[in-house]
Design a protein around this motif. Structure first.
Motif, PDB file in Angstrom:
ATOM      1  N   ILE A 129       0.878  -1.172   0.000  1.00  0.00           N
ATOM      2  CA  ILE A 129       0.000   0.000   0.000  1.00  0.00           C
ATOM      3  C   ILE A 129       0.915   1.222   0.000  1.00  0.00           C
ATOM      4  O   ILE A 129       1.696   1.424   0.934  1.00  0.00           O
ATOM      5  N   LEU A 130       0.847   2.017  -1.072  1.00  0.00           N
ATOM      6  CA  LEU A 130       1.702   3.199  -1.209  1.00  0.00           C
ATOM      7  C   LEU A 130       0.847   4.450  -1.067  1.00  0.00           C
ATOM      8  O   LEU A 130      -0.062   4.686  -1.864  1.00  0.00           O
ATOM      9  N   ARG A 131       1.156   5.252  -0.050  1.00  0.00           N
ATOM     10  CA  ARG A 131       0.493   6.542   0.146  1.00  0.00           C
ATOM     11  C   ARG A 131       1.505   7.644  -0.167  1.00  0.00           C
ATOM     12  O   ARG A 131       2.642   7.603   0.301  1.00  0.00           O
ATOM     13  N   MET A 132       1.061   8.634  -0.940  1.00  0.00           N
ATOM     14  CA  MET A 132       1.959   9.719  -1.339  1.00  0.00           C
ATOM     15  C   MET A 132       1.254  11.065  -1.317  1.00  0.00           C
ATOM     16  O   MET A 132       0.075  11.157  -1.631  1.00  0.00           O
TER      17      MET A 132
ATOM     18  N   GLY B 127       2.528  21.019 -10.621  1.00  0.00           N
ATOM     19  CA  GLY B 127       3.304  22.079 -11.254  1.00  0.00           C
ATOM     20  C   GLY B 127       3.010  23.454 -10.697  1.00  0.00           C
ATOM     21  O   GLY B 127       3.873  24.342 -10.715  1.00  0.00           O
ATOM     22  N   ASP B 128       1.775  23.657 -10.182  1.00  0.00           N
ATOM     23  CA  ASP B 128       1.418  24.973  -9.640  1.00  0.00           C
ATOM     24  C   ASP B 128       1.798  25.127  -8.167  1.00  0.00           C
ATOM     25  O   ASP B 128       1.480  26.130  -7.538  1.00  0.00           O
ATOM     26  N   GLY B 129       2.475  24.109  -7.616  1.00  0.00           N
ATOM     27  CA  GLY B 129       2.911  24.175  -6.226  1.00  0.00           C
ATOM     28  C   GLY B 129       1.965  23.531  -5.234  1.00  0.00           C
ATOM     29  O   GLY B 129       2.336  23.321  -4.074  1.00  0.00           O
ATOM     30  N   SER B 130       0.740  23.229  -5.655  1.00  0.00           N
ATOM     31  CA  SER B 130      -0.210  22.577  -4.765  1.00  0.00           C
ATOM     32  C   SER B 130       0.151  21.102  -4.612  1.00  0.00           C
ATOM     33  O   SER B 130       0.916  20.541  -5.394  1.00  0.00           O
ATOM     34  N   THR B 131      -0.378  20.471  -3.582  1.00  0.00           N
ATOM     35  CA  THR B 131      -0.127  19.048  -3.362  1.00  0.00           C
ATOM     36  C   THR B 131      -1.442  18.282  -3.338  1.00  0.00           C
ATOM     37  O   THR B 131      -2.490  18.836  -2.997  1.00  0.00           O
ATOM     38  N   HIS B 132      -1.392  17.015  -3.722  1.00  0.00           N
ATOM     39  CA  HIS B 132      -2.564  16.152  -3.623  1.00  0.00           C
ATOM     40  C   HIS B 132      -2.121  14.804  -3.097  1.00  0.00           C
ATOM     41  O   HIS B 132      -0.980  14.384  -3.280  1.00  0.00           O
ATOM     42  N   ARG B 133      -3.021  14.139  -2.405  1.00  0.00           N
ATOM     43  CA  ARG B 133      -2.722  12.847  -1.775  1.00  0.00           C
ATOM     44  C   ARG B 133      -3.329  11.723  -2.596  1.00  0.00           C
ATOM     45  O   ARG B 133      -4.476  11.805  -3.053  1.00  0.00           O
ATOM     46  N   THR B 134      -2.574  10.669  -2.775  1.00  0.00           N
ATOM     47  CA  THR B 134      -3.054   9.469  -3.457  1.00  0.00           C
ATOM     48  C   THR B 134      -2.707   8.247  -2.621  1.00  0.00           C
ATOM     49  O   THR B 134      -1.811   8.285  -1.768  1.00  0.00           O
ATOM     50  N   GLU B 135      -3.431   7.174  -2.893  1.00  0.00           N
ATOM     51  CA  GLU B 135      -3.121   5.876  -2.271  1.00  0.00           C
ATOM     52  C   GLU B 135      -3.302   4.811  -3.330  1.00  0.00           C
ATOM     53  O   GLU B 135      -4.265   4.849  -4.103  1.00  0.00           O
ATOM     54  N   SER B 136      -2.359   3.884  -3.387  1.00  0.00           N
ATOM     55  CA  SER B 136      -2.379   2.833  -4.407  1.00  0.00           C
ATOM     56  C   SER B 136      -2.147   1.478  -3.771  1.00  0.00           C
ATOM     57  O   SER B 136      -1.382   1.351  -2.808  1.00  0.00           O
ATOM     58  N   VAL B 137      -2.805   0.472  -4.330  1.00  0.00           N
ATOM     59  CA  VAL B 137      -2.455  -0.919  -4.041  1.00  0.00           C
ATOM     60  C   VAL B 137      -1.497  -1.362  -5.140  1.00  0.00           C
ATOM     61  O   VAL B 137      -1.811  -1.244  -6.329  1.00  0.00           O
ATOM     62  N   ARG B 138      -0.330  -1.859  -4.742  1.00  0.00           N
ATOM     63  CA  ARG B 138       0.684  -2.284  -5.713  1.00  0.00           C
ATOM     64  C   ARG B 138       0.921  -3.789  -5.585  1.00  0.00           C
ATOM     65  O   ARG B 138       0.990  -4.328  -4.476  1.00  0.00           O
TER      66      ARG B 138
ATOM     67  N   GLN C 117      -4.750   2.996  -8.219  1.00  0.00           N
ATOM     68  CA  GLN C 117      -4.987   4.026  -7.222  1.00  0.00           C
ATOM     69  C   GLN C 117      -6.382   3.864  -6.628  1.00  0.00           C
ATOM     70  O   GLN C 117      -7.368   3.791  -7.369  1.00  0.00           O
ATOM     71  N   THR C 118      -6.434   3.806  -5.311  1.00  0.00           N
ATOM     72  CA  THR C 118      -7.710   3.696  -4.611  1.00  0.00           C
ATOM     73  C   THR C 118      -8.146   5.031  -4.018  1.00  0.00           C
ATOM     74  O   THR C 118      -9.312   5.200  -3.662  1.00  0.00           O
ATOM     75  N   VAL C 119      -7.208   5.957  -3.872  1.00  0.00           N
ATOM     76  CA  VAL C 119      -7.506   7.360  -3.551  1.00  0.00           C
ATOM     77  C   VAL C 119      -6.911   8.175  -4.681  1.00  0.00           C
ATOM     78  O   VAL C 119      -5.698   8.162  -4.908  1.00  0.00           O
ATOM     79  N   LEU C 120      -7.782   8.885  -5.417  1.00  0.00           N
ATOM     80  CA  LEU C 120      -7.393   9.506  -6.683  1.00  0.00           C
ATOM     81  C   LEU C 120      -7.440  11.023  -6.617  1.00  0.00           C
ATOM     82  O   LEU C 120      -8.212  11.594  -5.847  1.00  0.00           O
ATOM     83  N   PRO C 121      -6.650  11.687  -7.475  1.00  0.00           N
ATOM     84  CA  PRO C 121      -6.842  13.133  -7.658  1.00  0.00           C
ATOM     85  C   PRO C 121      -8.229  13.412  -8.250  1.00  0.00           C
ATOM     86  O   PRO C 121      -8.830  12.541  -8.877  1.00  0.00           O
ATOM     87  N   ALA C 122      -8.706  14.630  -8.079  1.00  0.00           N
ATOM     88  CA  ALA C 122     -10.086  14.957  -8.462  1.00  0.00           C
ATOM     89  C   ALA C 122     -10.360  14.778  -9.942  1.00  0.00           C
ATOM     90  O   ALA C 122     -11.498  14.499 -10.340  1.00  0.00           O
ATOM     91  N   LEU C 123      -9.338  14.920 -10.793  1.00  0.00           N
ATOM     92  CA  LEU C 123      -9.566  14.850 -12.233  1.00  0.00           C
ATOM     93  C   LEU C 123      -9.667  13.420 -12.761  1.00  0.00           C
ATOM     94  O   LEU C 123      -9.988  13.225 -13.924  1.00  0.00           O
ATOM     95  N   MET C 124      -9.404  12.426 -11.935  1.00  0.00           N
ATOM     96  CA  MET C 124      -9.409  11.047 -12.405  1.00  0.00           C
ATOM     97  C   MET C 124     -10.445  10.204 -11.672  1.00  0.00           C
ATOM     98  O   MET C 124     -10.568  10.283 -10.453  1.00  0.00           O
TER      99      MET C 124
END
Length: 311
Positions: free
Chosen positions: A201-204, A209-220, A232-239
């Motif tokens: 389980i990878l959390r990042m 590019g605009d300096g903002s950060t977003h959190r994701t979580e993936s099962v690998r 990815q089980t926790v996704l950015p808003a655009l996906m």
């Protein structure tokens, strides 16, 4: 003697029965179709049977098992039985049924039969909850899939880099997700938890590019020195979907490392994230640039690490 438990779930799908049956028969496509499914390996296949290894989320954990499926095309029925189950499941089998409706569309029914290890009541409850959650999720996703116009919102990209090093060194960099926050400039924080059997389980927290950060979580799912596949089980808003893979192949002078992504744009969020005039095409371009930028940075860092290790 342990107790057999039986469940049934169904849903109406606004698509031709043969088309829906084909989607259910194509197990390799399930990570794109079903939210709980992380990865599927087709071990062997004939016209009427196949064996699969499946990795999927179940309640708050990740399980993997081997299943045998039998196809009854004329009846639009697929029978399945787990050959190797994951505790607390002692045995699991069932059927997919697709029944055409006279007025159009079809009814999809999903049956499960299971036994728990030692007939433990807590295990029975855990399995019943997982079957309920996953069955509802899968059937809902199946119905929604045939309502989507995926031609523009879903796409796949790949990038490859030659690395003058051994596969094991490159793989070691890619597998050590916990180290990414100090090895990759776009990763602000990372934590990679090992669940055993090659599952992580990878959390990042990733910097855009605009300096903002977003959190994701993936099962690998890791195949040592060969590849890592993830969902990815926790996704950015655009996906609404992000599947990824890192693959390594030998060359006469090192290794080819490939980063790949299959993405579905969350069309409903485009205006909120990119502005009221933005389109799905704009979102595709934005996401493609971000993914290629991050993957490229990771591949170059892996090259620097692996080639430095070799020296």
């Amino acid at each position: 003697m342990t107790t057999n438990h039986v469940t049934r779930h169904d849903i109406e799908v606004a698509a031709p029965a043969d088309q829906v049956y084909a989607a259910l028969a194509h197990a390799a496509g399930w990570p794109c179709l079903f939210p709980p499914t992380v990865h599927v390996e087709v071990l062997n296949k004939t016209k009427t049977t196949e064996r699969l290894r499946i990795w999927a989320t179940a309640n708050d954990s990740v399980k993997n098992w081997t299943s045998r499926r039998e196809f009854h095309v004329a009846d639009r029925r697929i029978d399945f039985r787990q050959e190797r189950s994951a505790a607390p499941v002692a045995e699991m089998s069932g059927n997919w049924w697709v029944e055409p409706r006279a007025a159009g569309g079809c009814l999809v029914r999903l049956d499960h039969r299971f036994r728990a290890v030692d007939d433990d009541p807590a295990a029975v409850d855990w399995i019943a909850t997982a079957v309920e959650r996953n069955s509802v999720s899968e059937l809902s996703a199946l119905a929604a899939y045939f309502e989507l116009d995926d031609d523009e919102s879903r796409f796949t990209i790949e990038d490859t880099l030659h690395i003058d090093a051994e596969r094991e060194s490159v793989y070691g960099f890619l597998a050590a997700g916990t180290e990414w926050s100090r090895r990759l400039p776009h990763v602000v924080a990372s934590d990679c938890r090992e669940l055993g059997d090659g599952i992580q389980i990878l959390r990042m927290d990733t910097r855009s590019g605009d300096g903002s950060t977003h959190r994701t979580e993936s099962v690998r799912v890791c195949f040592p020195s060969e590849r890592i596949v993830y969902k990815q089980t926790v996704l950015p808003a655009l996906m609404s979907l992000h599947l990824g893979w890192w693959t390594l192949s030998d060359t006469p002078s090192g290794v080819l490392a490939t980063a790949g992504h299959t993405v579905r744009i969350a069309a409903a969020n485009v205006a909120e994230v990119l502005g009221p005039a933005a389109t799905v095409a704009d979102a595709r371009a934005f996401v493609t640039k971000a993914l290629r930028g991050n993957s490229g940075a990771t591949l170059r860092a892996a090259r620097q690490f692996a080639e430095g290790s070799r020296v």
